[in-house]
Scaffold this active site. Sequence first.
Site, PDB file in Angstrom:
ATOM      1  N   ARG A   1     -28.518   0.198 -14.741  1.00 34.07           N
ATOM      2  CA  ARG A   1     -29.759  -0.411 -15.489  1.00 34.07           C
ATOM      3  C   ARG A   1     -30.865   0.569 -15.343  1.00 34.07           C
ATOM      4  O   ARG A   1     -31.674   0.541 -16.647  1.00 34.07           O
ATOM      5  CB  ARG A   1     -29.812  -1.759 -15.140  1.00 34.07           C
ATOM      6  CG  ARG A   1     -30.888  -2.698 -16.061  1.00 34.07           C
ATOM      7  CD  ARG A   1     -31.237  -3.831 -15.310  1.00 34.07           C
ATOM      8  NE  ARG A   1     -32.181  -4.483 -16.232  1.00 34.07           N
ATOM      9  CZ  ARG A   1     -33.493  -4.545 -15.701  1.00 34.07           C
ATOM     10  NH1 ARG A   1     -34.123  -3.794 -15.257  1.00 34.07           N
ATOM     11  NH2 ARG A   1     -33.989  -5.543 -17.019  1.00 34.07           N
TER      12      ARG A   1
ATOM     13  N   ASP B   1       1.105  -0.966   0.036  1.00 32.95           N
ATOM     14  CA  ASP B   1      -0.264   0.077   0.189  1.00 32.95           C
ATOM     15  C   ASP B   1       1.221   1.096  -0.193  1.00 32.95           C
ATOM     16  O   ASP B   1       0.500   2.205  -0.799  1.00 32.95           O
ATOM     17  CB  ASP B   1      -0.799  -0.226   1.673  1.00 32.95           C
ATOM     18  CG  ASP B   1      -2.167  -1.130   0.860  1.00 32.95           C
ATOM     19  OD1 ASP B   1      -1.953  -2.044   0.026  1.00 32.95           O
ATOM     20  OD2 ASP B   1      -2.588  -1.021   1.977  1.00 32.95           O
ATOM     21  N   ALA B   2       2.240   0.991   1.089  1.00 31.00           N
ATOM     22  CA  ALA B   2       2.669   2.469   0.451  1.00 31.00           C
ATOM     23  C   ALA B   2       2.930   2.530  -0.468  1.00 31.00           C
ATOM     24  O   ALA B   2       3.617   3.731  -0.792  1.00 31.00           O
ATOM     25  CB  ALA B   2       4.027   2.368   2.031  1.00 31.00           C
TER      26      ALA B   2
ATOM     27  N   TYR C   1     -19.471  -9.422 -17.075  1.00 27.56           N
ATOM     28  CA  TYR C   1     -19.891 -10.851 -17.162  1.00 27.56           C
ATOM     29  C   TYR C   1     -21.312 -10.712 -18.940  1.00 27.56           C
ATOM     30  O   TYR C   1     -21.608 -11.570 -19.690  1.00 27.56           O
ATOM     31  CB  TYR C   1     -21.456 -11.535 -16.133  1.00 27.56           C
ATOM     32  CG  TYR C   1     -22.815 -10.395 -15.979  1.00 27.56           C
ATOM     33  CD1 TYR C   1     -23.448  -9.906 -17.220  1.00 27.56           C
ATOM     34  CD2 TYR C   1     -23.116  -9.798 -14.744  1.00 27.56           C
ATOM     35  CE1 TYR C   1     -24.433  -8.774 -16.696  1.00 27.56           C
ATOM     36  CE2 TYR C   1     -23.530  -8.986 -14.748  1.00 27.56           C
ATOM     37  CZ  TYR C   1     -24.602  -8.469 -15.595  1.00 27.56           C
ATOM     38  OH  TYR C   1     -25.903  -7.729 -15.291  1.00 27.56           O
TER      39      TYR C   1
ATOM     40  N   CYS D   1     -24.751  -9.888  36.265  1.00 29.17           N
ATOM     41  CA  CYS D   1     -24.477  -9.896  38.387  1.00 29.17           C
ATOM     42  C   CYS D   1     -24.971  -8.813  38.869  1.00 29.17           C
ATOM     43  O   CYS D   1     -24.297  -8.381  39.868  1.00 29.17           O
ATOM     44  CB  CYS D   1     -22.975  -9.550  37.835  1.00 29.17           C
ATOM     45  SG  CYS D   1     -21.966  -7.573  37.557  1.00 29.17           S
TER      46      CYS D   1
ATOM     47  N   LYS E   1     -24.938 -16.410 -10.358  1.00 29.63           N
ATOM     48  CA  LYS E   1     -25.459 -14.605 -10.612  1.00 29.63           C
ATOM     49  C   LYS E   1     -25.264 -14.145  -9.200  1.00 29.63           C
ATOM     50  O   LYS E   1     -26.228 -14.128  -8.358  1.00 29.63           O
ATOM     51  CB  LYS E   1     -26.898 -15.540 -10.509  1.00 29.63           C
ATOM     52  CG  LYS E   1     -27.676 -13.855 -10.711  1.00 29.63           C
ATOM     53  CD  LYS E   1     -29.583 -14.119 -11.573  1.00 29.63           C
ATOM     54  CE  LYS E   1     -29.895 -13.152 -11.284  1.00 29.63           C
ATOM     55  NZ  LYS E   1     -30.280 -12.304 -10.712  1.00 29.63           N
TER      56      LYS E   1
ATOM     57  N   TYR F   1       2.411   2.162  -3.735  1.00 28.20           N
ATOM     58  CA  TYR F   1       1.281   2.298  -4.214  1.00 28.20           C
ATOM     59  C   TYR F   1       1.001   3.710  -4.116  1.00 28.20           C
ATOM     60  O   TYR F   1       0.479   4.434  -4.983  1.00 28.20           O
ATOM     61  CB  TYR F   1       0.041   1.409  -4.154  1.00 28.20           C
ATOM     62  CG  TYR F   1      -1.278   1.602  -5.060  1.00 28.20           C
ATOM     63  CD1 TYR F   1      -1.238   1.354  -6.326  1.00 28.20           C
ATOM     64  CD2 TYR F   1      -1.650   2.901  -5.191  1.00 28.20           C
ATOM     65  CE1 TYR F   1      -2.105   1.995  -7.286  1.00 28.20           C
ATOM     66  CE2 TYR F   1      -3.016   3.484  -5.739  1.00 28.20           C
ATOM     67  CZ  TYR F   1      -2.658   3.038  -6.855  1.00 28.20           C
ATOM     68  OH  TYR F   1      -4.246   2.914  -7.425  1.00 28.20           O
ATOM     69  N   ASP F   2       0.697   4.266  -2.991  1.00 22.51           N
ATOM     70  CA  ASP F   2       0.193   5.560  -2.480  1.00 22.51           C
ATOM     71  C   ASP F   2       1.676   6.785  -2.845  1.00 22.51           C
ATOM     72  O   ASP F   2       1.474   7.722  -2.791  1.00 22.51           O
ATOM     73  CB  ASP F   2       0.388   5.748  -0.997  1.00 22.51           C
ATOM     74  CG  ASP F   2      -1.390   4.686  -0.625  1.00 22.51           C
ATOM     75  OD1 ASP F   2      -2.066   4.956  -1.083  1.00 22.51           O
ATOM     76  OD2 ASP F   2      -1.459   5.132   0.706  1.00 22.51           O
TER      77      ASP F   2
ATOM     78  N   LYS G   1     -33.047 -19.619  -9.538  1.00 29.06           N
ATOM     79  CA  LYS G   1     -32.984 -19.060  -9.277  1.00 29.06           C
ATOM     80  C   LYS G   1     -32.849 -20.244  -7.099  1.00 29.06           C
ATOM     81  O   LYS G   1     -33.078 -21.073  -7.718  1.00 29.06           O
ATOM     82  CB  LYS G   1     -33.728 -18.390  -8.165  1.00 29.06           C
ATOM     83  CG  LYS G   1     -34.344 -17.233  -9.687  1.00 29.06           C
ATOM     84  CD  LYS G   1     -33.306 -16.150  -8.899  1.00 29.06           C
ATOM     85  CE  LYS G   1     -33.488 -15.006  -9.567  1.00 29.06           C
ATOM     86  NZ  LYS G   1     -34.499 -14.012  -8.886  1.00 29.06           N
TER      87      LYS G   1
ATOM     88  N   LEU H   1     -33.653 -11.846 -17.419  1.00 29.55           N
ATOM     89  CA  LEU H   1     -33.201 -12.875 -17.593  1.00 29.55           C
ATOM     90  C   LEU H   1     -34.382 -13.805 -16.784  1.00 29.55           C
ATOM     91  O   LEU H   1     -35.433 -13.442 -15.657  1.00 29.55           O
ATOM     92  CB  LEU H   1     -31.864 -13.443 -16.365  1.00 29.55           C
ATOM     93  CG  LEU H   1     -31.452 -13.377 -17.139  1.00 29.55           C
ATOM     94  CD1 LEU H   1     -29.609 -13.591 -16.440  1.00 29.55           C
ATOM     95  CD2 LEU H   1     -30.525 -13.167 -18.539  1.00 29.55           C
TER      96      LEU H   1
ATOM     97  N   GLU I   1     -21.747  -6.306 -13.165  1.00 27.54           N
ATOM     98  CA  GLU I   1     -22.944  -6.353 -11.684  1.00 27.54           C
ATOM     99  C   GLU I   1     -21.227  -5.695 -10.640  1.00 27.54           C
ATOM    100  O   GLU I   1     -20.322  -6.319 -10.634  1.00 27.54           O
ATOM    101  CB  GLU I   1     -23.065  -7.990 -11.076  1.00 27.54           C
ATOM    102  CG  GLU I   1     -23.918  -7.474  -9.675  1.00 27.54           C
ATOM    103  CD  GLU I   1     -25.346  -7.910 -10.715  1.00 27.54           C
ATOM    104  OE1 GLU I   1     -26.086  -7.262 -11.963  1.00 27.54           O
ATOM    105  OE2 GLU I   1     -26.710  -7.577  -9.875  1.00 27.54           O
TER     106      GLU I   1
HETATM  107  O1  JCF Z   1     -24.674 -12.011 -11.818  1.00 29.73           O
HETATM  108  C1  JCF Z   1     -25.373 -11.552 -12.466  1.00 29.73           C
HETATM  109  N1  JCF Z   1     -26.251 -11.046 -11.505  1.00 29.73           N
HETATM  110  C2  JCF Z   1     -25.784 -11.729 -13.658  1.00 29.73           C
HETATM  111  C3  JCF Z   1     -26.863 -10.800 -14.863  1.00 29.73           C
HETATM  112  C4  JCF Z   1     -24.300 -12.610 -14.677  1.00 29.73           C
HETATM  113  C5  JCF Z   1     -25.167 -12.309 -16.610  1.00 29.73           C
HETATM  114  O2  JCF Z   1     -24.408 -12.893 -16.736  1.00 29.73           O
HETATM  115  C6  JCF Z   1     -26.627 -11.959 -16.700  1.00 29.73           C
HETATM  116  C7  JCF Z   1     -27.104 -11.290 -15.826  1.00 29.73           C
HETATM  117  C8  JCF Z   1     -27.781 -10.200 -16.581  1.00 29.73           C
HETATM  118  C9  JCF Z   1     -27.900 -10.610 -17.735  1.00 29.73           C
HETATM  119  N2  JCF Z   1     -26.448 -12.228 -18.100  1.00 29.73           N
HETATM  120  C10 JCF Z   1     -27.644 -11.591 -19.117  1.00 29.73           C
HETATM  121  C11 JCF Z   1     -27.077 -11.806 -20.127  1.00 29.73           C
END
Ligand code: JCF
Length: 701
Positions: free
Chosen positions: A141, A36-37, A230, A416, A120, A39-40, A319, A86, A178
């Site tokens: 988004r 870190d040092a 992604y 106590c 995800k 880098y700084d 999910k 999705l 993300e």
């Molecule tokens: O990690 C995610 N939340 C995630 C969202 C990953 C992906 O590959 C995604 C997405 C949303 C849309 N791919 C698409 C096309």
Amino acid sequence: MTQPDQKILDEVTRLRAELDDANHRYYVLDDPSLTDADYDRRLRRLQEIETAHPALVTPDSPTQRIGAPPDAGFPEIEHVVPMLSLDNAFSEEELAAFVTRVAERLEVEGDELTFCCEPKLDGVAVSLVYEAGVLISGATRGDGRTGEGITSNLRTLRSIPLRLRGEAHPELLEVRGEVIMSHAGFEALNARARDQDDKVFANPRNAAAGSLRQLDPRVTATRPLEFSAYQVARLKPDQGDATHSALMAHLGDFGFRTSSELAVVKGPAGVIDFCRQLGEKRDGLGYDIDGVVIKVDDLRLQRELGFVARAPRWAIAFKFPAQEQTTRLNDVEFQVGRTGAITPVARLEPVSVAGVTVSNATLHNADEIHRLGVMIGDTVAIRRAGDVIPQVVRVMGELRPSDAREIVFPERCPVCDAEIERLEGEVAARCSGGLYCPAQRKEALKHFASRRALDIDGLGEKLIEALVERDWVTTPADLFRLQAERLVELPRMGQKSSENLVAALSKARSTTLARFIYALGIREVGEATAANLARHFGTLEALMSAERADLEAVEEVGPIVAAHVHTFFCQPHNRETIDDLIACGLHWEEAAVVERPQPLLGQTWVLTGTLESMTRDQGKARLQALGAKVSGSVSKKTAGLVAGEAAGSKLEKAMQLGVPVLDEAAFLDRLAAWETGESDVEERGVTERDAKENSDPEDER
Ligand code: JCF
């Protein structure tokens, strides 16, 4: 203002390359190259040059990550290619049906299809646009068509390259991914917020979203955010990648982090297998995921499949069960910790959260109860994520029953009965009973006996509780007066185990000063601090008579720790316990650092690579105890370089400059000789004159 000469231009180029590289190594590859040092120091030097020559500032300079003036608001940014959502699958049957659907549409066998799978991530989706390799805009988004332009905030993330890596930059690249906050980052941020009475976030996703929505990028810069790519939305010219997975590898070359879990699998069985395995790993990942994203890997087939409404036909999200659940808060109990801190613990109607039954959750402190506005009988949202203790994150106010009871924070210790005090500037309420409080005594004794403290074999939690409850043990010194004949009266203690315990206690009498200090359980004094204190003062007497200012001179001891240590040794009952322990035969080798020779006084040493027998910090502390200054960079004035495993550029530089290099074995030899005062500095080839030169304050550069 002077015209920058070629030398300055070269330096700027070199500094930027080094800083970009360090960021990439640290934030994308998890393989730090600079301290870190270091880098700084480079960043400050670059800032210095850019301040003197503002014309040299470019939007992709590492100095531009922070310090942009607060934004007035976020402009709307239209997504040229809409950001998709999705379709979801909630069962393995639905996953298999997805594969079948895709296969039928493509008129191929499902078993023949390859899919790219990845976790995800549960964060905030953003889109980044690079023109000629330089980041020009970043947006959320939003509704998929229009998002908020948060470019200045995104620039502060060191996992987002401001300029693509490599020589050949595409004309245009739009990358999606993300922004997440890891569990560790989230915990640290909330702990800091609780301490400072700031906003506490309910979960890492909210924390990430809130951090990105800051109007002042300087605030965002302090938040532990990470970007993982992604998807490629636009790329000109096409780089010839035939599959999504190849494209992801390409993003890696451009300097992006992509999922380390990413895998290409075959057919429905491969997809289901990946989902099951990731489900198993979920708790240990260190960040929140809410499922798996599965994509047809072949980009030509993706194009053939196209889209329905706002989701692609070529991808699906599987999910996982939610990490948040609701349940009833049945009661609140107050636990007393080792230092007397009172923690309210929610007793819950047991509920299964992502595969684990939860019946307790922490409420942290009185402020948190107040912030949540929670009452007994309420339906609450609780969250568990990996190693994080389950938390109460929200109250479902509309479900409050008419007989809900207020949570009353006790004024007296539930164990106590001593008064509970809340010191100014401190969030935690504490029992004032100290070691008179059985709860604190139990915790203090557990700590005293623990492996890294006195390491008393066989003295576990249950036994300590039995000893404290019978009043056989009040202070740690009482442990050493226990006799096997009496111990056998305790439940589950036979003759053999009683004798073993007495033997273990006897063995524990011989310890080290560092362990002893740690075992005392002084607030904020962990193992490393205890070791620093021991090394600095050498004797217990010296430590006990130290003033705050003396204590603050110890490495990594600030005013707060110094105050805790000082207060601890001022208390007569603590001094009595220490005297008593010594009377019971506790002893250690006196390190006698105070009079210890400082053979390395005036010398600057550098440590690099990995040492096997100690951490770099430990090596550093030992060198410092011998009088050396320890720096992060090698110069011709460096007295010596300690090179561990996988030493890199510093080793090279030391060799170029003719700086003496010690491998780990040689270093250990020397340390032993220096520390016992058996070495003659002259004989080791460092002359008085060298030592003086080495104390030159410029040696850091
Ligand atoms: O990690 C995610 N939340 C995630 C969202 C990953 C992906 O590959 C995604 C997405 C949303 C849309 N791919 C698409 C096309």
